[in-house]
Write a protein that holds these residues in place. Sequence first.
Motif, mmCIF file in Angstrom:
data_model
loop_
_atom_site.group_PDB
_atom_site.id
_atom_site.type_symbol
_atom_site.label_atom_id
_atom_site.label_comp_id
_atom_site.label_asym_id
_atom_site.label_seq_id
_atom_site.Cartn_x
_atom_site.Cartn_y
_atom_site.Cartn_z
ATOM 1 N N ARG A 200 36.926 41.671 36.273
ATOM 2 C CA ARG A 200 35.876 41.318 35.325
ATOM 3 C C ARG A 200 34.596 41.406 36.142
ATOM 4 O O ARG A 200 34.474 40.771 37.194
ATOM 5 C CB ARG A 200 36.066 39.911 34.777
ATOM 6 C CG ARG A 200 34.983 39.519 33.767
ATOM 7 C CD ARG A 200 35.278 38.184 33.089
ATOM 8 N NE ARG A 200 36.544 38.286 32.339
ATOM 9 C CZ ARG A 200 37.629 37.566 32.607
ATOM 10 N NH1 ARG A 200 37.635 36.700 33.594
ATOM 11 N NH2 ARG A 200 38.731 37.704 31.887
ATOM 12 N N GLU B 101 35.053 44.549 31.643
ATOM 13 C CA GLU B 101 36.364 44.367 32.255
ATOM 14 C C GLU B 101 37.066 45.706 32.291
ATOM 15 O O GLU B 101 36.950 46.515 31.368
ATOM 16 C CB GLU B 101 37.185 43.350 31.462
ATOM 17 C CG GLU B 101 38.394 42.867 32.226
ATOM 18 C CD GLU B 101 39.017 41.621 31.615
ATOM 19 O OE1 GLU B 101 40.254 41.539 31.643
ATOM 20 O OE2 GLU B 101 38.275 40.747 31.130
ATOM 21 N N GLY B 102 37.786 45.953 33.374
ATOM 22 C CA GLY B 102 38.525 47.197 33.498
ATOM 23 C C GLY B 102 39.248 47.261 34.823
ATOM 24 O O GLY B 102 39.330 46.275 35.562
ATOM 25 N N ASP B 103 39.781 48.439 35.113
ATOM 26 C CA ASP B 103 40.514 48.667 36.352
ATOM 27 C C ASP B 103 39.586 49.331 37.366
ATOM 28 O O ASP B 103 38.977 50.366 37.071
ATOM 29 C CB ASP B 103 41.725 49.564 36.104
ATOM 30 C CG ASP B 103 42.719 48.930 35.144
ATOM 31 O OD1 ASP B 103 42.835 47.688 35.155
ATOM 32 O OD2 ASP B 103 43.378 49.665 34.384
ATOM 33 N N ALA C 227 46.004 46.322 38.765
ATOM 34 C CA ALA C 227 45.833 47.308 37.680
ATOM 35 C C ALA C 227 47.153 47.946 37.324
ATOM 36 O O ALA C 227 48.106 47.919 38.041
ATOM 37 C CB ALA C 227 44.837 48.379 38.107
ATOM 38 N N ASP D 117 38.593 49.309 29.188
ATOM 39 C CA ASP D 117 39.696 49.267 28.233
ATOM 40 C C ASP D 117 39.596 50.394 27.199
ATOM 41 O O ASP D 117 40.606 50.851 26.684
ATOM 42 C CB ASP D 117 39.744 47.909 27.529
ATOM 43 C CG ASP D 117 40.115 46.788 28.489
ATOM 44 O OD1 ASP D 117 40.728 47.077 29.544
ATOM 45 O OD2 ASP D 117 39.794 45.626 28.190
ATOM 46 N N ARG E 104 42.777 47.063 41.378
ATOM 47 C CA ARG E 104 42.913 45.761 40.734
ATOM 48 C C ARG E 104 42.171 45.746 39.409
ATOM 49 O O ARG E 104 41.227 46.487 39.189
ATOM 50 C CB ARG E 104 42.310 44.647 41.617
ATOM 51 C CG ARG E 104 42.811 44.544 43.044
ATOM 52 C CD ARG E 104 44.193 43.954 43.191
ATOM 53 N NE ARG E 104 44.411 42.687 42.562
ATOM 54 C CZ ARG E 104 44.287 41.509 43.141
ATOM 55 N NH1 ARG E 104 43.904 41.412 44.390
ATOM 56 N NH2 ARG E 104 44.552 40.416 42.462
ATOM 57 N N ARG E 105 42.593 44.884 38.543
ATOM 58 C CA ARG E 105 41.904 44.610 37.284
ATOM 59 C C ARG E 105 40.754 43.659 37.609
ATOM 60 O O ARG E 105 40.951 42.671 38.334
ATOM 61 C CB ARG E 105 42.879 43.959 36.312
ATOM 62 C CG ARG E 105 42.282 43.578 35.014
ATOM 63 C CD ARG E 105 42.574 44.650 34.015
ATOM 64 N NE ARG E 105 42.037 44.247 32.724
ATOM 65 C CZ ARG E 105 41.617 45.105 31.852
ATOM 66 N NH1 ARG E 105 41.683 46.387 32.106
ATOM 67 N NH2 ARG E 105 41.135 44.699 30.704
ATOM 68 N N THR F 58 38.530 39.566 40.523
ATOM 69 C CA THR F 58 39.809 40.220 40.240
ATOM 70 C C THR F 58 40.629 39.331 39.332
ATOM 71 O O THR F 58 40.658 38.106 39.476
ATOM 72 C CB THR F 58 40.588 40.522 41.532
ATOM 73 O OG1 THR F 58 40.797 39.327 42.261
ATOM 74 C CG2 THR F 58 39.845 41.517 42.396
ATOM 75 N N THR F 59 41.300 39.973 38.357
ATOM 76 C CA THR F 59 42.087 39.204 37.408
ATOM 77 C C THR F 59 43.585 39.448 37.582
ATOM 78 O O THR F 59 44.378 38.579 37.301
ATOM 79 C CB THR F 59 41.679 39.527 35.953
ATOM 80 O OG1 THR F 59 41.829 40.919 35.707
ATOM 81 C CG2 THR F 59 40.222 39.137 35.717
#
Length: 83
Positions: free
Chosen positions: A39, A48-50, A83, A65, A36-37, A79-80
């Motif tokens: 923050r 922020e990333g995967d 991914a 990123d 998941r993506r 989770t945003t």
Amino acid sequence: LLGALAGMIERRAMQAEVDPPGLVADWRARLVTLGRRVRLHTPGGDVEGDAVDVSPSGELVLVLDSGERRAFAAGDAITTRDA
């Protein structure tokens, strides 16, 4: 309830002593954040990333990123999206 919780904590603490890789594998299998993506609010600031893995010591591994792969031992993950 507290007795059951204490028993579970004791079993995991024993597993950490005798089978650390197994404990990390169990953690990885149950971690819904992977794939998941996210923050991540860390003591050093937000990133922020995967979420791609768990390190051998249990840290959450993100691909940022910038493409950098970093492990984080502490933080609140939100989770945003996938991914």
